[in-house]
Structure formats: C-alpha cells, structure tokens
Enzyme design. Structure first.
Site, PDB file in Angstrom:
ATOM      1  N   CYS A 156     -40.282  85.509  27.760  1.00 53.90           N
ATOM      2  CA  CYS A 156     -40.584  86.452  28.837  1.00 53.90           C
ATOM      3  C   CYS A 156     -39.710  86.145  30.061  1.00 53.90           C
ATOM      4  CB  CYS A 156     -42.059  86.373  29.210  1.00 53.90           C
ATOM      5  SG  CYS A 156     -42.547  84.793  29.946  1.00 53.90           S
TER       6      CYS A 156
ATOM      7  N   CYS B 205     -40.380  82.772  31.608  1.00 59.32           N
ATOM      8  CA  CYS B 205     -39.850  81.670  30.797  1.00 59.32           C
ATOM      9  C   CYS B 205     -38.354  81.508  31.045  1.00 59.32           C
ATOM     10  CB  CYS B 205     -40.116  81.916  29.315  1.00 59.32           C
ATOM     11  SG  CYS B 205     -41.866  82.062  28.919  1.00 59.32           S
TER      12      CYS B 205
END
Length: 78
Positions: free
Chosen positions: A11, A14
C-alpha cells in the site's frame, strides 16, 4: 550490519515507510540491509496485526503507522 525490515502488502503507507527507511540509512551513511517483506503469511507469522511495520534487527519498532525519516534515524542511532 543492521537489518531493517519493512513489512507491508504494498500500500501507499508501506511504500512511504520503505522510502523513509532507505532515506534514513542514506542520511546516516550507515551500512544496513533494507528488506521489503510483502508476503502476507510471513507478515502474520511475525505477529504483525497492522501494517506497515518496521523491524530493526528482528525487533518490532513501529506497527500500524509511518514514522518520519527523523524518527527512523533516531531509532537507528540507538
């Protein structure tokens, strides 16, 4: 050598954590291995319930949020 692991499924948060960790290592001019762990089974096996997570030398330091570069530098300097 320091081992830094960024655990997350890919994501935006991240990716930002991975970038912040790499920038902190570069700014400190330290020798460190930065590893991206995106396998969900490996993440669960580590006990992580919220991503992203940051591990330094096998110890969870952050879970469920993105620390900024300065905060990561402080963790690495400890």
């Amino acid at each position: 050598m320091t081992t830094i692991e960024v655990l997350g499924t890919g994501c935006a948060k991240c990716k930002r954590l991975l970038s912040n960790a790499e920038q902190a290592v570069n700014e400190l001019k330290m020798e460190a291995e930065v590893i991206k762990v995106d396998d969900i089974d490996a993440i669960v096996d580590r006990g992580v319930m919220m991503t992203p997570a940051l591990f330094i030398n096998g110890e969870v330091r952050v879970e469920g949020r993105v620390p900024d570069v300065n905060e990561i530098r402080k963790m690495l300097a400890e």
